[in-house]
Every structure is written in structure tokens, then in C-alpha cells.
Design a protein around this motif. Sequence first.
Motif, PDB file in Angstrom:
ATOM      1  N   HIS A   1       9.188   5.224   2.237  1.00 36.21           N
ATOM      2  CA  HIS A   1       8.348   5.646   1.206  1.00 36.21           C
ATOM      3  C   HIS A   1       7.667   7.283   1.330  1.00 36.21           C
ATOM      4  O   HIS A   1       7.418   7.487   2.423  1.00 36.21           O
ATOM      5  N   ASP A   2       7.640   7.877   0.218  1.00 40.24           N
ATOM      6  CA  ASP A   2       7.073   9.273   0.186  1.00 40.24           C
ATOM      7  C   ASP A   2       5.660   9.405   0.395  1.00 40.24           C
ATOM      8  O   ASP A   2       4.935   9.024  -0.642  1.00 40.24           O
ATOM      9  N   LEU A   3       4.864   9.436   1.430  1.00 40.78           N
ATOM     10  CA  LEU A   3       3.350   9.700   1.706  1.00 40.78           C
ATOM     11  C   LEU A   3       2.932  10.880   1.659  1.00 40.78           C
ATOM     12  O   LEU A   3       1.837  11.407   2.065  1.00 40.78           O
TER      13      LEU A   3
ATOM     14  N   PHE B   1       1.000  -1.349  -0.097  1.00 45.35           N
ATOM     15  CA  PHE B   1      -0.126   0.140  -0.037  1.00 45.35           C
ATOM     16  C   PHE B   1       0.739   1.167  -0.071  1.00 45.35           C
ATOM     17  O   PHE B   1       0.653   2.300  -0.715  1.00 45.35           O
ATOM     18  N   TRP B   2       1.865   1.203   0.805  1.00 45.63           N
ATOM     19  CA  TRP B   2       2.739   2.527   0.925  1.00 45.63           C
ATOM     20  C   TRP B   2       3.532   2.657  -0.334  1.00 45.63           C
ATOM     21  O   TRP B   2       3.597   3.905  -0.625  1.00 45.63           O
ATOM     22  N   GLU B   3       3.814   1.617  -0.932  1.00 50.11           N
ATOM     23  CA  GLU B   3       4.674   1.642  -2.324  1.00 50.11           C
ATOM     24  C   GLU B   3       3.733   2.233  -3.233  1.00 50.11           C
ATOM     25  O   GLU B   3       4.264   3.154  -4.113  1.00 50.11           O
ATOM     26  N   MET B   4       2.368   2.001  -3.248  1.00 47.69           N
ATOM     27  CA  MET B   4       1.687   2.492  -4.217  1.00 47.69           C
ATOM     28  C   MET B   4       1.222   3.636  -4.033  1.00 47.69           C
ATOM     29  O   MET B   4       0.990   4.565  -4.980  1.00 47.69           O
ATOM     30  N   ILE B   5       0.970   3.980  -2.877  1.00 45.40           N
ATOM     31  CA  ILE B   5       0.504   5.526  -2.490  1.00 45.40           C
ATOM     32  C   ILE B   5       1.755   6.512  -3.084  1.00 45.40           C
ATOM     33  O   ILE B   5       1.432   7.657  -3.477  1.00 45.40           O
ATOM     34  N   ASP B   6       2.913   6.010  -2.689  1.00 46.67           N
ATOM     35  CA  ASP B   6       4.148   6.927  -3.419  1.00 46.67           C
ATOM     36  C   ASP B   6       4.190   6.996  -4.607  1.00 46.67           C
ATOM     37  O   ASP B   6       4.022   8.043  -5.170  1.00 46.67           O
ATOM     38  N   ARG B   7       4.059   5.758  -5.454  1.00 47.50           N
ATOM     39  CA  ARG B   7       4.238   5.845  -6.962  1.00 47.50           C
ATOM     40  C   ARG B   7       3.135   6.347  -7.667  1.00 47.50           C
ATOM     41  O   ARG B   7       3.126   7.030  -8.717  1.00 47.50           O
ATOM     42  N   HIS B   8       1.902   6.541  -7.197  1.00 46.47           N
ATOM     43  CA  HIS B   8       0.582   6.769  -8.063  1.00 46.47           C
ATOM     44  C   HIS B   8       0.297   8.180  -7.149  1.00 46.47           C
ATOM     45  O   HIS B   8      -0.739   8.792  -7.635  1.00 46.47           O
ATOM     46  N   ALA B   9       1.037   8.749  -6.394  1.00 46.96           N
ATOM     47  CA  ALA B   9       0.641  10.272  -5.611  1.00 46.96           C
ATOM     48  C   ALA B   9      -0.918  10.066  -5.155  1.00 46.96           C
ATOM     49  O   ALA B   9      -1.403  11.037  -5.542  1.00 46.96           O
ATOM     50  N   ILE B  10      -1.136   9.211  -4.178  1.00 50.48           N
ATOM     51  CA  ILE B  10      -2.745   9.308  -4.112  1.00 50.48           C
ATOM     52  C   ILE B  10      -2.891  10.207  -2.796  1.00 50.48           C
ATOM     53  O   ILE B  10      -1.900  10.582  -2.026  1.00 50.48           O
ATOM     54  N   THR B  11      -3.989  10.884  -2.971  1.00 49.34           N
ATOM     55  CA  THR B  11      -4.380  12.081  -2.222  1.00 49.34           C
ATOM     56  C   THR B  11      -5.159  11.487  -0.788  1.00 49.34           C
ATOM     57  O   THR B  11      -4.990  12.269   0.188  1.00 49.34           O
ATOM     58  N   GLN B  12      -6.210  10.911  -1.181  1.00 51.16           N
ATOM     59  CA  GLN B  12      -7.103  10.274  -0.089  1.00 51.16           C
ATOM     60  C   GLN B  12      -7.046   8.714   0.029  1.00 51.16           C
ATOM     61  O   GLN B  12      -6.791   8.083  -1.009  1.00 51.16           O
ATOM     62  N   PHE B  13      -6.799   8.050   1.372  1.00 45.61           N
ATOM     63  CA  PHE B  13      -6.673   6.659   1.485  1.00 45.61           C
ATOM     64  C   PHE B  13      -7.411   6.352   2.570  1.00 45.61           C
ATOM     65  O   PHE B  13      -7.266   6.658   3.906  1.00 45.61           O
TER      66      PHE B  13
ATOM     67  N   GLN C   1      -3.353   5.794  16.460  1.00 43.57           N
ATOM     68  CA  GLN C   1      -2.423   6.360  16.620  1.00 43.57           C
ATOM     69  C   GLN C   1      -1.339   6.078  15.670  1.00 43.57           C
ATOM     70  O   GLN C   1      -0.515   6.848  14.908  1.00 43.57           O
ATOM     71  N   TRP C   2      -0.991   4.664  15.437  1.00 45.15           N
ATOM     72  CA  TRP C   2       0.165   4.329  14.524  1.00 45.15           C
ATOM     73  C   TRP C   2      -0.205   4.816  13.149  1.00 45.15           C
ATOM     74  O   TRP C   2       0.510   5.391  12.729  1.00 45.15           O
ATOM     75  N   PHE C   3      -1.559   4.579  12.860  1.00 44.42           N
ATOM     76  CA  PHE C   3      -2.053   5.065  11.514  1.00 44.42           C
ATOM     77  C   PHE C   3      -1.680   6.627  11.215  1.00 44.42           C
ATOM     78  O   PHE C   3      -1.225   7.242  10.226  1.00 44.42           O
ATOM     79  N   TYR C   4      -2.120   7.382  12.311  1.00 43.64           N
ATOM     80  CA  TYR C   4      -1.981   8.823  12.345  1.00 43.64           C
ATOM     81  C   TYR C   4      -0.391   9.401  12.073  1.00 43.64           C
ATOM     82  O   TYR C   4      -0.228  10.137  11.537  1.00 43.64           O
ATOM     83  N   GLU C   5       0.312   8.757  12.977  1.00 42.90           N
ATOM     84  CA  GLU C   5       1.565   9.108  13.172  1.00 42.90           C
ATOM     85  C   GLU C   5       2.357   8.608  11.846  1.00 42.90           C
ATOM     86  O   GLU C   5       3.207   9.250  11.317  1.00 42.90           O
ATOM     87  N   ASN C   6       2.590   7.397  11.649  1.00 45.25           N
ATOM     88  CA  ASN C   6       3.371   6.761  10.496  1.00 45.25           C
ATOM     89  C   ASN C   6       2.969   6.917   9.115  1.00 45.25           C
ATOM     90  O   ASN C   6       3.687   7.117   8.164  1.00 45.25           O
ATOM     91  N   VAL C   7       1.550   7.006   8.947  1.00 41.47           N
ATOM     92  CA  VAL C   7       1.116   7.228   7.611  1.00 41.47           C
ATOM     93  C   VAL C   7       0.795   8.409   7.415  1.00 41.47           C
ATOM     94  O   VAL C   7       0.994   9.106   6.272  1.00 41.47           O
ATOM     95  N   GLY C   8       0.095   9.144   8.290  1.00 38.34           N
ATOM     96  CA  GLY C   8      -0.358  10.512   8.259  1.00 38.34           C
ATOM     97  C   GLY C   8       0.768  11.629   8.589  1.00 38.34           C
ATOM     98  O   GLY C   8       0.526  12.743   8.669  1.00 38.34           O
TER      99      GLY C   8
END
Length: 702
Positions: free
Chosen positions: A434-436, A384-396, A455-462
Motif C-alpha cells: 500500500h502506498d502510504l 486502514f492502509w488500503e483507505m489511506i492509499d486510496r483516499h490519499a490521507i495526510t494525517q492519520f 516503533q512498529w507504527f513509526y517504521e511500517n506506517v510512517g
Amino acid sequence: MENDSVDEIVHEPAQEFVESTNVYAFMQEYGIDDYDELIERTTTEVDGVDESGVGWFWDELVDYLGIEFDEEYDEVRDDSESETRSVSAGASDEPASRGGPQFTDWYPGGKINIAHNVLDRHADLEAETRNRVACIWEGEDGEVREVTYHDLHRQSNKVANALEERGVETGDTVALYMPMVPEVVSILYGCFKVGAIVVPIFSGFGVEAAATRIEDSEPAVLFTGDGFYRRGDHVLLKESADEAIDEAGHVEHTIVVDRLGASDDDVDLEIPWTDRDEWWAEAVERQDDAYETASLPSDQESMLLYSSGTTGKPKGIVHTHAGALMQCAKEVYFGFDLKPSDRFFWVSDIGWMMGPWTLIGTHTFGGTTFMYEGAPDHPEPDRFWEMIDRHAITQFGISPTAIRALRKHGTRQTSSDEPSGSGEAGDDEWVEGHDLSSLRLLGSTGEPWDPESWQWFYENVGNEETPIINISGGTEICGCFLMPMPIQPLKPCTLGGPGLGMDVDIVDSSGESIADTNERGFLVARDSCPSMTKSLWSGDERYLEEYWSSWEDLWDHGDWAQKDEDGFWFLHGRADDALNVAGRKVGPAEIEGVLIDHDAVNQAAAVGVPDETTGTAVVAYVILEEGEEPSKELREELRAQVGEEHGKPFRPRELLFVDEFPKTQSGKVIRRAIEAAYTGEDLGDLSSLENPDALAALEEAS
């Protein structure tokens, strides 16, 4: 609140971000100063005006969002009593006196089609969106396809022509038992064009679950695929579709999308074939790519989505063209702040409400959706993190269950000689690197969060900057009763407050409001909304019993809810018996039915229990036929049977043998007593129990 870990505000949106949002622009347009006034204005009486804020909001929203009706509606809604309005297309009971919040007629007199609003106008020769990408799709094997609005329009027209060629007319049902491939979008919109009622069926369902939905909805046409990829392997879908059709009947035409290459003679893949089967290339691709989209009454049925209850077969939820369009568009535009350049990714199957919700909501505004076919951890846990980076996803958007599972993956294995990581929750090395930064908003739905995973989602992905728009509503409204706005501060796990135009409350067992007392109670709706199911496919009787029988003129949603002293709303799980496994609901009766089908089983009871990964897991208790003996082999055979029929997520975590179930004097099995005996919780009032000795036997079951 009872949990100190959710009592602190951890997200404060920057003022610059707030002022850039769609919801802020709406507030400026109508002179609304803050969030509290926004909710009051859209859900309660409008000051100085003799009308409901709910009616005002849903009327204003049509022009504000640019929704196009072919013919203007006479009024925003009619909730007066009438015996002439149609019941859902599949209803078997006689029309009752209809009116009030139970049977509100939204946008009466108007004509509209979802397909025109999400597709036709964006593919027009003069539209700026004509060559914009409507859908980016990535297969698990790495294949990427981009479909423009022009391409999607042509293919949807071909689907519509194929349906008409097979005799499908307005009001007929068409089933989708499909893998997540781009063709599902054109099938959905092609059905809308004709006026057919789409019946999405989760591709992970086994034969029994699929057959139940086919039997109830009676489609003459079913779309399916030869199969799909899952963790690098082929998953064959066509055989399951055939078995379900053989069991349910009704289907006369099966149109098969070739995902795995089975139509190629050079591919060694055995796919069963019948006289009713046609490949997509033969049935659809040869059709004319022009079609005139049907203009339909506002309340014309658009989708039949199934949701499981606590007893009996799944409920057929009936959605309309105007209702589904308005709700999905509103939520994506305001709650998820959709902008023209955004790329919107919600992890869902087309068979779940969030699949159509994402497509309709995003495409109303000519936006771009992202779809992914496979497993979230294939070939590695950073997919998921790789695809968000590669496709420049804005809402996940993703379920709490999926985040809990991804948290558990250990550190990267840097060489073949080194062991993998410890697997302890909280390790974030798979996210690192990965660039999120493209992410503007995160989303979640389906079940309650635990604070640590939120909290993990907010801190590490967001990156402690991106708000989590945690939403909750259901298939019954094709949207949300509760939804934070991106302009709000957030506490861990909160759902913010009522969605715009959603008059919801928290009540006690007598139906009295307790929202402002900060006590836990029942989540209810005090008014209708355009997307509220117009009834159930089986008719009014079950609809009224399921949702409107607890209190007068209150929709009982079945969730435990609570508003804290700072005004933040939280949910605490289901107040009924429905099994909510990894955000997917299935009725206990469906699991029990599969178990009882086994020759060795006399009775079965399924309950949901807390699970660290899926939120809820299934535990099943079984009473064997006389002469049958419990065994490890039989236990595993029964567990496997449930997995085969309903999908692996619903396979019982434990299966225990007993001699009797706790029952009422009327013979009803008391599942809450079974669940409490397993978890060790307080059994509560069991005065109606006929055989209290059964409880001790449950606790000793093996």
C-alpha cells in the motif's frame, strides 16, 4: 528514564520540513528562535510585559488563526472573583464565589458561534471553499459519500429548523446516539446554529451507559440510527436507544437516520417504532435549507461531553463555543500542521471527544475530514492502509490499542489451501503493497504506548519519516495538555512537551514541582485555558472536588508524568481508579452497578489491569447473595451482562468470586489493594485497612 527503549531519539525532522510548518511560521512572525522559547513564550510570563504568556498567546491567536467573533470581546480573560457569573446550565448547587484558574471567564463580552466559523463562512457564495469537500465518508460495505461545504451548510440549516420546530432553544440539550455516518456532522453543526448543547453518546455503549447520560442531560430530542455495519453484520441501534429512553425518560422526539435501509418496505429488517419516532427524511430533509445562525456569548455552552470518574455517575463536562473552537483549531493547525489540501482522518466515534475535536479543528480552516464507519480489520487487516492509499490521507490518528491489535495479524493467506500466518507481533505484510506516502503526520491518544508498538507504527506506517504526534489531555479540556510539535525530534512513546498556551507541570504529593528532577509525579495545570470545562453539569461542588482539591490552585489531571533529562515528557498511566480500556474511560462504579443489578450479586468491585492488546482490561470481583453458589455459568452470565450494558470492550477479562473486599474503617473499598493483589504488585501503605485478611482471600479467588 526507567526504560532504555525510549531513551534514544529516533526521529529528527528535516530542516526543509520544519521550515514548511505552520508552527515555524508562527515562530518567525513573533521572533521566537526555538521550541523551548516557544513553550516559554506561550505558557509563562512574557519578558518585559506584565502579563501571562498564556493570556498573551490566546489573545494573539484569535486574529492569527482568523477566528471570527460577531462582537469583539472586552478582554482575553477575567479571573477576578465574582458571584454573578452563571454556573453550568445543569448545575443544581448555588453559585459560589467564582474566579481564579478554577473559574476563568474567557473572551468576556464577545459573541461567537462555532457553526459560523466551521461552516457558514466556508459555504458563502463568494468563498473559495464553497464547493470544497468538507467530509469524505466510507462505509464498511465500501459505499463512499463526499459532502461539500455547500451541501453541509444546507443540511445543517435543515437540522436547525427541525430542532426549532420541536421547541429546541438556546441552552437546551440535544443527544446524539449515532453511528458514524455523514449526518452526524450536520447534526453537530445544526445544534451549534440553534445554540443547543450537543450531548454525544458513544454508539458502542449499551443501554445502561446510554440511559445514564440521557437521564443526566435531559434532552427532549435524540438523534439515532436504525443501525450500522460491523464486520459485515448489521448492528441494530434503535432498540438500544428505545430501551435507554424508556429507562431515563425526558426524550420526546427521536429522529432516526436510515443507514441500513429499514425505512424501505422491501428491506427485511425489524426496527421497533414508537409515537415519538420520525425518520430523518420526514423530520429533517423536508425543512427549509436557510437558517440564521445564532450569535452567542463566548461562554455559551456548546457541548456536554461525559467522562467517567472513580466513583459515582459519569461527569458531565461543559464546553463553550469560544473555548472548544479555539482549542481544537489551535491543535489541528499547529500540532497537526493542517494545510488546505490535507485530508484528516482520526479513528474515533462521534461519542468520544476526538470526534468533535477532529471536525471542529479541521473545518475551522475549510479542510477535509475523512470518516470511516466500520471495523479496522474488515474485510482484511489492511483496511486502514488500503483507505489511506486510496483516499490519499495526510494525517492519520489512531489509538495505541488499535495498533497493537493490527500488529498481531499474521501474513497474508495467498490461497485457500494455505494456512494464515503465525500471528506474531511485528509482521508487516498487511502494510506492504500500500502506498502510504501521502501521510505527513501520524497521531495517537487515549493511553500510554509500549515502545515496540510505537516503533512498529513509526517504521511500517510512517516509513521512518513521519512524526507521531502523541497527544494527551482529555474530555475536560477538549484537547491536550501535552502535545509534540512537528518541528521536534522524538523518542519512542514521548508526548513531547506542554501544548501551546498550556501551563502544565509535574508535582510531588505536596504539590511541589519536580519536573526538572526527572522524577515521576502528578501531571497538573497551573493555569486555565479557554477550553477548560467551565464546571460540571451537576455543579461546582463535584467539579472542585474532582480537579482542584488536591492542591491549592492546581488542576489535578490524575496522570503519572515524567520529564527526562533531555526534556521529553512521558506519561505512565492513571494515578486514579478510572478504567481506561482501549483509550475509553469508564468509572469502576459503572461496571460495578451493572453487576450488582444481577439478582445473585450482593457487591462488586472492578479494577483495571495491564493488557497486551487494550492497554487496560477490566477484572471484576463479586460477592454473591446468601444462598448463591459460584459457577462457570454464572461467571459467563455476569461477564455477558457487562458487555451488553457497556459494550464488549468493558466486559471483564476475568470475573472472580470472593467473600469480602478490603475496606477502610469508613467502609470505602480500596480498589488499589484489589488491583495489587491481582497483579502481584506492592500493596503500599494499607494502614487504614480494616480487614487485612481480605487480601489473602483475594489472591486465592477463583
